[in-house]
Enzyme design. Structure first.
Site, PDB file in Angstrom:
ATOM      1  N   VAL A 170       0.833  -1.208   0.000  1.00 39.87           N
ATOM      2  CA  VAL A 170       0.000   0.000   0.000  1.00 39.87           C
ATOM      3  C   VAL A 170       0.862   1.250   0.000  1.00 39.87           C
ATOM      4  O   VAL A 170       0.590   2.212  -0.734  1.00 39.87           O
ATOM      5  CB  VAL A 170      -0.965  -0.016   1.202  1.00 39.87           C
ATOM      6  N   ASP A 171       1.906   1.258   0.799  1.00 39.18           N
ATOM      7  CA  ASP A 171       2.824   2.410   0.799  1.00 39.18           C
ATOM      8  C   ASP A 171       3.395   2.654  -0.595  1.00 39.18           C
ATOM      9  O   ASP A 171       3.432   3.781  -1.093  1.00 39.18           O
ATOM     10  CB  ASP A 171       3.978   2.171   1.779  1.00 39.18           C
ATOM     11  N   HIS A 172       3.872   1.584  -1.224  1.00 43.82           N
ATOM     12  CA  HIS A 172       4.512   1.727  -2.530  1.00 43.82           C
ATOM     13  C   HIS A 172       3.498   2.156  -3.586  1.00 43.82           C
ATOM     14  O   HIS A 172       3.773   3.048  -4.397  1.00 43.82           O
ATOM     15  CB  HIS A 172       5.175   0.409  -2.933  1.00 43.82           C
TER      16      HIS A 172
END
Length: 392
Positions: A170-172
């Site tokens: 999700v961060d990426h």
């Protein structure tokens, strides 16, 4: 705006980005802009990006998301340094941050204040749960977004515990979304002269990543559940078979492909079996289907099985470990890995932009990770600013 030191023909040459981010999502977006030629100024506190202080995982984050940047140290609680930050924002094309909601306001760097400083700037902010709901003040990291958007509930074995995806997906993905939104805003500015404000949350990105699941839920009304590797409504689809030396994942759920798979696996009778006559039947009897096909795969090495399947147009993939990925012919041919330099000067390979274009060649290398504050003097001097440490 100040001309970037990157090659002048890169897509974002001349674009100045002020990166006030921590960890992955905002720094990752700024990393993409840097790879596209932007001049990225990473503004860090005297302690640095929090990733610098959390061991190997933090070092990996710095290596992955902070190449090609110029690191400067500004103590935003200090009036001189806060003034320096304001001056940098006046010169910037883009400002990106993922500080918790309210932090920028307390620093006097609210969206309205930034817009007053620089009416044409593109301001991108990243939060965990958005800025309007009851969780707007909660700290939000990748794992919380995976948990609260259904992703973990749909990941793992049917009889096992919920599982996170094995990397900060999700961060990426959020870093890509932020970069996409920034690029769209810059293009709009070229046409209209107007700046923009972009608001992205990990929550929204994690929900969006599961579009197919939401589509199926809307059609069937059945809440997606953990089902292991197999695709819940198609078979064989994303199913794993053990080979003589590893594993292979196979999808052959259309009638024609399933017949081809059965012919290759010396099981031509399976499509006539009522348990496997159509896709719903195969889904209902997945375990028996996999048992029937498994002997074929167990007698072959992975590469031979892959060759036989792909030559027949069947989608399959060898399940590779990270060390095997680095030596895979297709990965080597793609050129996605490039050599970079760590803070300590060590050379390492890291994925660069996941595409190639004439304007952004992959043979540039991946750049270097800056030491904390390595470029403070250089950047402040460029804009005629004074380091507060030199003020007595």
């Amino acid at each position: 705006m100040t001309q970037t030191e990157n090659a002048p023909d890169l897509p974002l040459a001349g674009i100045v980005v002020v990166d006030l981010g921590q960890y992955i999502a905002a720094p990752g977006a700024a990393q993409t802009l840097a790879d596209l030629g932007a001049d990225v100024i990473k503004v860090e506190s005297p302690e640095g990006d929090q990733a610098r202080g959390i061991g190997v995982y933090g070092e990996a984050i710095m290596r992955a998301y902070n190449r090609r940047k110029k690191s400067i140290v500004l103590d935003l609680k200090n009036d001189v340094d806060l003034g320096n930050a304001r001056s940098l924002i006046r010169h910037a094309d883009v400002v990106v941050h993922n500080l918790r909601p309210g932090v920028m306001d307390r620093l006097g760097l609210s969206a309205a204040a930034i817009r007053e400083l620089n009416p044409t700037v593109v301001l991108a902010s990243v939060s965990g749960f958005g800025t309007h709901g009851p969780s707007r003040a909660r700290p939000g990291l990748d794992i919380a977004a995976q948990a609260e958007t259904g992703m973990m509930s749909a990941t793992g074995e049917a009889d096992g515990d919920p599982q996170r995806v094995g990397f900060p997906l999700v961060d990426h993905a959020t870093s890509y979304v932020v970069a996409q939104a920034i690029l769209a805003a810059l293009y709009r500015r070229e046409r209209t002269g107007l700046g923009d404000e972009i608001d992205v949350s990990l929550l929204d990105v994690a929900v969006d990543l599961q579009c197919v699941n939401w589509g199926e839920y809307g059609i069937t009304g059945v809440v997606p559940r953990r089902s292991g590797n197999g695709q819940p409504t198609a078979a064989p689809a994303a199913d794993i078979f053990r080979t003589a030396d590893g594993s292979i994942v196979v999808s052959a759920y259309t009638a024609a492909r399933f017949e081809q798979l059965c012919a290759i696996a010396n099981c031509p009778e399976l499509p006539k079996d009522p348990r496997f006559a159509d896709n719903p039947a195969r889904v209902a009897h997945r375990a028996e289907l996999l048992d029937a096909l498994s002997p074929f795969f167990s007698e072959l090495d992975t590469e031979t099985a892959l060759q036989q399947l792909t030559s027949a147009g069947i989608v399959a993939g060898a399940v590779r470990s990270y060390d095997q990925v680095l030596t895979a012919a297709d990965v080597i041919a793609s050129g996605i890995f490039a050599t970079a330099s760590s803070v300590e000067g060590a050379q390492y390979d890291i994925p660069g932009l996941p595409y190639s274009s004439q304007s952004t060649p992959r043979n540039r290398g991946a750049g270097a990770v800056p030491e904390l504050g390595e470029h403070t003097g250089e950047v402040l001097s460029r804009y005629g600013l004074v380091d507060h440490a030199t003020v007595h």
